[in-house]
Design an enzyme around this catalytic site. Structure first.
Site, PDB file in Angstrom:
ATOM      1  CB  CYS A  76      -0.919   0.004   1.219  1.00 50.44           C
ATOM      2  SG  CYS A  76      -1.947   1.483   1.334  1.00 50.44           S
ATOM      3  CB  CYS A 226      -4.977   3.400  -5.134  1.00 52.87           C
ATOM      4  SG  CYS A 226      -4.054   1.843  -5.245  1.00 52.87           S
ATOM      5  N   GLY A 227      -1.970   4.563  -3.730  1.00 56.77           N
ATOM      6  CA  GLY A 227      -0.595   4.933  -4.035  1.00 56.77           C
ATOM      7  C   GLY A 227       0.018   4.055  -5.111  1.00 56.77           C
ATOM      8  CB  THR A 228       0.492   0.371  -5.514  1.00 59.22           C
ATOM      9  OG1 THR A 228      -0.845  -0.073  -5.275  1.00 59.22           O
ATOM     10  CG2 THR A 228       1.330   0.197  -4.263  1.00 59.22           C
TER      11      THR A 228
END
Length: 284
Positions: A76, A226-228
């Site tokens: 995450c 959402c970082g990824t």
């Protein structure tokens, strides 16, 4: 039993953080994640992130993340920045923090200001076996025809530690969110092409250095950020020749903005906030 927690978020991608550096991972963590993540009925979150002892001698901690449905996630991006911020304010006041993960390797975080961290997210891949993906060819999956939700999409499939399916959207006003996203998101998440599920990003391109993104995350549904997924989106657009390398690209999310840079050697740098919402105690 009283459980002490810290509620944190990165651009609205919110998790319940548990300091497990002395106790280790709780045996009940999957059940707790399902129970405590329920909005309106409990604390409410996209899941639980446990800050555990490091796996390596030179690490500062290990991050374990659990989705709202109780499943364990690989990585995450917003969560890892929050772990760095938690450690910085809870006994590890360093400007460079090393965080281990079980399934996505070591992440190095650099403090860039108050509550602002840059994460070295490592390499990305568009090869089918890294997601994994089946029936779409071996890759690179930069333009992969994918039939879902009643139509065939021009998908880009990128692994950033998590599997992602990126869909370009023609205009900003109709980017799916809420009920519209809930109607199509599961069709991608549970598509047979992705045997382990997939996170799906719907993206409108404002310019080569600015995009707007909405996300459906496997195990959690729609999230504010959402970082990824932001990393995967910019990586896909770099491979498609839309976004440049070595230049920050702003990803506009429901909860804020992340800055993503794809380097010349396919490494990803992600810069964004990490904020504490509140601390508390809950009966479990």
């Amino acid at each position: 039993m009283q459980l002490h927690f810290t509620k944190m978020h990165g651009c609205g991608n919110d998790y319940i953080y548990l300091d497990c550096r002395e106790t280790g991972l709780p045996a009940e963590i999957a059940v707790w994640s399902q129970k405590l993540s329920r909005r309106h009925f409990s604390i409410g979150a996209d899941g639980i992130i446990c800050i555990c002892p490091p796996l390596t001698a030179d690490g500062d901690a290990t991050m374990r993340m659990f989705n709202a449905d109780g499943s364990e996630g690989k990585m995450c991006g917003n969560g890892v920045r929050c772990v760095a911020q938690f450690l910085y304010t809870h006994g590890v006041p360093k400007d460079v923090i090393e965080i281990d993960t079980l399934m996505a390797g070591r992440k190095t975080l650099h403090r860039k200001g108050e509550g602002l961290w840059q994460a070295e997210m490592g390499h990305f891949s568009a090869m089918a076996d890294t997601l994994p993906a089946v029936g779409l060819g071996t890759g690179p999956l930069v333009h992969a025809p994918l039939t879902a939700a009643g139509k065939t999409w021009d998908a880009a499939c990128i692994s950033t530690g998590n599997p992602h399916c990126i869909i370009e959207w023609p205009d900003c006003d109709t980017l799916p969110t809420g009920h519209a996203l809930a109607a199509i998101g599961p069709e991608f998440e549970h598509h047979p092409a992705f045997p382990e599920g997939v996170n799906t990003e719907f993206v409108y391109i404002e310019s080569p250095t600015s995009v707007v993104m909405r996300v459906w995350e496997r195990g959690s549904g729609e999230t504010f950020a959402c970082g990824t997924g932001s990393c995967a989106t910019v990586a896909a657009l770099v491979l498609r020749g839309v976004c440049p390398r070595n230049v920050p690209v702003d990803v506009h999310l429901l909860g804020g903005i992340l800055s993503i840079t794809i380097t010349a050697d396919d490494n990803i740098l992600m810069t964004g906030p990490a904020e504490t919402a509140f601390v508390g105690c809950v009966e479990v």
